[in-house]
Design an enzyme around this catalytic site. Structure first.
Site, PDB file in Angstrom:
ATOM      1  N   SER A  97      -0.916 -16.813  44.868  1.00  0.00           N
ATOM      2  CA  SER A  97      -0.083 -17.573  44.768  1.00  0.00           C
ATOM      3  C   SER A  97       0.368 -18.666  43.309  1.00  0.00           C
ATOM      4  O   SER A  97      -0.799 -19.241  43.537  1.00  0.00           O
ATOM      5  CB  SER A  97       0.835 -18.973  45.923  1.00  0.00           C
ATOM      6  OG  SER A  97      -0.673 -19.520  46.383  1.00  0.00           O
ATOM      7  N   CYS A  98       0.874 -19.268  43.178  1.00  0.00           N
ATOM      8  CA  CYS A  98       0.991 -20.258  41.782  1.00  0.00           C
ATOM      9  C   CYS A  98       0.117 -22.008  42.803  1.00  0.00           C
ATOM     10  O   CYS A  98       1.112 -22.061  43.707  1.00  0.00           O
ATOM     11  CB  CYS A  98       2.562 -20.735  41.303  1.00  0.00           C
ATOM     12  SG  CYS A  98       3.649 -19.167  40.927  1.00  0.00           S
ATOM     13  N   PRO A  99      -0.275 -22.812  41.544  1.00  0.00           N
ATOM     14  CA  PRO A  99      -0.137 -21.944  39.915  1.00  0.00           C
ATOM     15  C   PRO A  99      -1.278 -21.042  39.849  1.00  0.00           C
ATOM     16  O   PRO A  99      -1.461 -21.085  38.793  1.00  0.00           O
ATOM     17  CB  PRO A  99      -0.509 -23.584  39.741  1.00  0.00           C
ATOM     18  CG  PRO A  99      -1.142 -24.411  40.797  1.00  0.00           C
ATOM     19  CD  PRO A  99      -1.133 -23.567  41.910  1.00  0.00           C
TER      20      PRO A  99
END
Length: 160
Positions: A97-99
């Site tokens: 998942s981001c970041p």
């Protein structure tokens, strides 16, 4: 998708594989780099198009949900000036998942030579907006991006 297509094909109401066959016929008549906007309501169209694009070298530049169960797919004929660049390094961040994708991309880019290209693959829903904004802020030059599978984006980043 804000790009204007060279040609549009609406195959709503036709079951698979009709959307793919229609796309193939029209793409074959286009010049390299030109685009087709395919509109379909068949749920199997996305998987068919992404698989076909991998085999043919054509590129699904993006998808867009329309009213009802319709989707629009922007497909570019292989061999154009905007063809997928050659990557020096590939970073596959599917499932992260981001970041996370940006953090890892920055680490790799820091170790690369100016002009080299990093291919970043991500399926994080926010990655398209995040990476585009990150590149615009001067972190790297976003050379090319496209959706290579359902929800999977590829970004080609050139080190400045």
């Amino acid at each position: 998708m804000s790009e204007v297509a060279t040609v549009t094909l609406d195959v709503c109401g036709l079951p698979c594989p009709a959307p793919l066959l229609g796309a193939k016929k029209l793409i074959d008549d286009l010049q390299p780099g030109q685009t087709l906007r395919l509109i379909s309501d068949c749920p199997g169209t996305a998987d068919d198009l992404f698989s076909w694009a991998k085999v043919t070298g054509n590129v699904v530049l993006g998808t867009e949900k329309l009213d009802g169960h319709k989707s629009a797919y922007m497909i570019q004929r292989a061999g154009g000036a905007n063809a997928t660049p050659v990557a020096h390094v590939t970073l596959d961040m599917r499932g992260v998942s981001c970041p996370g994708p940006i953090v890892q991309a920055k680490k790799l880019l820091d170790g690369m030579q100016p002009g080299e290209v990093l291919q970043l693959i991500s399926d994080c829903p926010g990655s398209a907006d995040d990476i585009t904004s990150w590149a615009k802020a001067g972190a790297a030059n976003l050379v090319f991006t496209h959706e290579s599978g359902r929800g999977v984006h590829e970004f080609y980043l050139r080190k400045a």
